[in-house]
Scaffold this active site. Structure first.
Site, PDB file in Angstrom:
ATOM      1  N   LYS A 195     -17.862  -9.877  60.135  1.00  0.00           N
ATOM      2  CA  LYS A 195     -17.998  -9.709  58.909  1.00  0.00           C
ATOM      3  C   LYS A 195     -19.087  -8.924  58.387  1.00  0.00           C
ATOM      4  CE  LYS A 195     -17.525 -12.743  55.887  1.00  0.00           C
ATOM      5  NZ  LYS A 195     -17.517 -13.888  55.086  1.00  0.00           N
TER       6      LYS A 195
ATOM      7  N   ASP B 163     -12.535 -15.757  51.931  1.00  0.00           N
ATOM      8  CA  ASP B 163     -13.640 -16.594  51.932  1.00  0.00           C
ATOM      9  C   ASP B 163     -13.434 -17.406  50.372  1.00  0.00           C
ATOM     10  OD1 ASP B 163     -15.939 -17.884  51.977  1.00  0.00           O
ATOM     11  OD2 ASP B 163     -17.200 -16.117  52.097  1.00  0.00           O
TER      12      ASP B 163
ATOM     13  N   GLU C  74     -11.833 -18.987  55.079  1.00  0.00           N
ATOM     14  CA  GLU C  74     -13.192 -19.505  55.443  1.00  0.00           C
ATOM     15  C   GLU C  74     -13.626 -20.449  54.245  1.00  0.00           C
ATOM     16  OE1 GLU C  74     -17.637 -17.331  54.929  1.00  0.00           O
ATOM     17  OE2 GLU C  74     -16.014 -16.292  56.035  1.00  0.00           O
TER      18      GLU C  74
ATOM     19  N   ARG D 149     -24.837 -11.162  55.582  1.00  0.00           N
ATOM     20  CA  ARG D 149     -25.039 -11.933  54.268  1.00  0.00           C
ATOM     21  C   ARG D 149     -25.154 -11.075  53.100  1.00  0.00           C
ATOM     22  NH1 ARG D 149     -27.253 -17.326  55.195  1.00  0.00           N
ATOM     23  NH2 ARG D 149     -26.062 -17.690  52.981  1.00  0.00           N
ATOM     24  N   SER D 150     -24.862 -11.474  52.171  1.00  0.00           N
ATOM     25  CA  SER D 150     -24.869 -10.693  51.049  1.00  0.00           C
ATOM     26  C   SER D 150     -26.082  -9.722  50.634  1.00  0.00           C
ATOM     27  CB  SER D 150     -24.383 -11.356  49.438  1.00  0.00           C
ATOM     28  OG  SER D 150     -25.194 -12.610  49.457  1.00  0.00           O
TER      29      SER D 150
ATOM     30  N   GLU E 230     -21.293  -6.658  48.286  1.00  0.00           N
ATOM     31  CA  GLU E 230     -20.890  -6.443  49.733  1.00  0.00           C
ATOM     32  C   GLU E 230     -20.289  -5.267  49.975  1.00  0.00           C
ATOM     33  OE1 GLU E 230     -19.539  -9.963  51.732  1.00  0.00           O
ATOM     34  OE2 GLU E 230     -21.215 -11.003  51.481  1.00  0.00           O
TER      35      GLU E 230
ATOM     36  N   ASP F  90     -18.247 -22.111  57.369  1.00  0.00           N
ATOM     37  CA  ASP F  90     -19.496 -21.401  57.149  1.00  0.00           C
ATOM     38  C   ASP F  90     -20.595 -22.511  56.391  1.00  0.00           C
ATOM     39  OD1 ASP F  90     -21.835 -19.677  56.344  1.00  0.00           O
ATOM     40  OD2 ASP F  90     -20.566 -18.796  54.749  1.00  0.00           O
TER      41      ASP F  90
ATOM     42  N   GLN G  37     -14.455 -15.937  46.877  1.00  0.00           N
ATOM     43  CA  GLN G  37     -15.637 -14.913  46.912  1.00  0.00           C
ATOM     44  C   GLN G  37     -15.360 -13.682  47.779  1.00  0.00           C
ATOM     45  OE1 GLN G  37     -19.641 -16.689  47.038  1.00  0.00           O
ATOM     46  NE2 GLN G  37     -19.594 -16.285  49.257  1.00  0.00           N
TER      47      GLN G  37
ATOM     48  N   LYS H  95     -24.227 -16.951  61.356  1.00  0.00           N
ATOM     49  CA  LYS H  95     -25.132 -16.302  60.353  1.00  0.00           C
ATOM     50  C   LYS H  95     -26.553 -16.686  61.375  1.00  0.00           C
ATOM     51  CE  LYS H  95     -22.744 -16.391  56.146  1.00  0.00           C
ATOM     52  NZ  LYS H  95     -22.485 -16.833  54.832  1.00  0.00           N
TER      53      LYS H  95
END
Length: 433
Positions: free
Chosen positions: A390, A246, A287, A368-369, A209, A314, A167, A339
């Site tokens: 991040k 990730d 991650e 978050r995205s 992102e 995560d 990702q 998060k």
């Protein structure tokens, strides 16, 4: 100094606004008796863990089922009457009252998006009422550590419409002397990477992102591209700028197998695949290298790489102290991604960070995205002395907003500001010394 009565919650309002993907999300405003206002907007994820707090959506045809008017209603009809009259300074009580109102394990009644919006807005209102920046209000006078950014410059998986299974492929400019310099280094590599992609006839369109989303023959090819970009930008891979991944492996975990790139891998084979990448590239952090409920696989990964690489949970931990405690007890992973909307309140977020810190797990504060212009996580990263953040690539203003806030904080701190550098990266940092 504000009078205590001036810091009492007077009014709470909410509205439906849009996130960076054009989907509805919740914005809350908390107005104090003295006139101070706090405003906050919650983010949302694309690759969400099964154990995350519940994000309440309306269903139906409106916004293709993704409306959040139910959550807005809950704030104005249920949460506001319960909180008005309480002190904004008592964050733990504010969050506890909302948790009791909801009365579910995963906040599925009121919705984590409604509770979190009010939670963060309350903290910002209190900070504004006291005339303090948010990072200082949350972290106290000793909060002066600027985080190392993990910059997602190649997007794949659920964050992009391309053929990359992993990702995120990230830059980690740990060799900088300051956050400002780290941001410059990342930006220069980002633009060099864009030129490289153009020269190869590859897409320079960006994903959710802000990173590029080219079609590449393999995950290794993405690593090769990043190494080339780092060198062409004039930096030394591994010394000044390293890599982070990730994997988001839950997304391609099916019936006990990791299925990607046309192959299937057992947990043991997946661990060896990741170890091979670590041997090939200067990777300092991985991650979600294994799936969220593959605890045995995570144990193997930690034994294999845990002393040399930051292994971040995560989907594994979902900012939840119960799941994190299991990881600590079983010596699984060595870092937790934080998060705020995974757990759904500021108090519970801070509790997860505190537990990780007590147990020598590093913390990575994360976006978050589906993001917004809200910059709370930038302040949170400094307030908690996390040492890492991040928040995406070097494009799209909802990502850059957090970087710009960190620049402001660094300027405000002046000579007090310290850049976390390699020390912020846990085991890899201590080994490199």
């Amino acid at each position: 100094m504000a009078d205590s009565l001036e810091l009492v919650i007077d009014t709470i309002m909410a509205r439906e606004v849009l996130d960076s993907r054009g989907n509805p999300t919740v914005e809350a405003e908390v107005l104090l008796e003295g006139g101070a206002i706090g405003r906050s907007i919650v983010p949302s994820g694309a690759s969400t863990g099964a154990h995350e707090a519940h994000e309440l959506r309306d269903g139906g045809k409106r916004y293709l089922g993704k409306g959040v008017l139910k959550a807005v209603n809950h704030i104005e009809e249920n949460i506001a009457p319960a909180l008005c009259g309480l002190s904004s300074l008592d964050q733990a009580t504010v969050d506890s009252v909302m948790k009791q109102l909801d009365d579910t394990d995963n906040k599925s009644n009121l919705g984590a998006n409604s509770i979190l919006a009010v939670s963060m807005a309350t903290a910002r209102a209190a900070a504004n009422g006291l005339g303090l920046p948010l990072y200082r209000y949350l972290g106290g006078p000793m909060s002066s550590l600027l985080p190392v950014p993990l910059m997602n410059v190649i997007n794949g998986g659920e964050h992009a419409a391309n053929n990359l299974d992993f990702q995120e492929f990230m830059l980690v400019p740990h060799g900088a002397e300051s956050f400002r310099e780290a941001l410059r280094m990342g930006a220069e590599v980002f633009h060099t990477l864009k030129d490289l992609l153009s020269q190869k006839g590859l897409s320079t369109a960006v994903g959710d992102e802000g990173g590029f989303a080219p079609n590449l023959e393999s995950n290794k090819a993405a690593g090769d591209l990043l190494m080339q970009a780092i060198e062409q930008a004039g930096f030394k891979p591994g010394e000044q700028v390293s890599l982070a991944l990730d994997v988001a492996s839950t997304e391609f975990y099916e019936e006990g197998q990791y299925c990607y790139g046309g192959n299937s891998y057992s947990s043991e084979q997946m661990v060896e695949e990741l170890a091979g990448l670590v041997n090939s590239f200067p990777i300092v952090s991985i991650e979600d290298g294994l799936a969220e409920d593959d605890w045995d696989g995570w144990s193997l990964l930690t034994k294999k790489l845990g002393k040399s690489v930051q292994l971040v949970g995560d989907d594994l931990f979902v900012t939840n102290t119960l799941r994190l405690q299991r990881g600590i007890d079983e010596n699984i992973a060595n870092s937790i991604l934080i998060k705020v909307n995974q757990i759904g309140s500021l108090t519970e977020t801070l509790e997860a960070i505190e537990l990780a810190s007590r147990s020598s797990y590093t913390t990575v504060i994360s976006h978050r995205s589906g993001e917004t212009e809200d910059t709370t996580i930038a302040d949170l990263s400094v307030a908690t002395k996390s040492g890492q953040i991040k928040t995406g690539s070097l494009s799209r203003s909802e990502r850059v907003a957090k970087y710009n806030q960190l620049l402001r904080i660094e300027d405000e701190l002046g000579s007090q500001a310290t850049y976390a550098g390699l020390v912020g990266l846990g085991p890899r940092g201590s080994l490199k010394g």
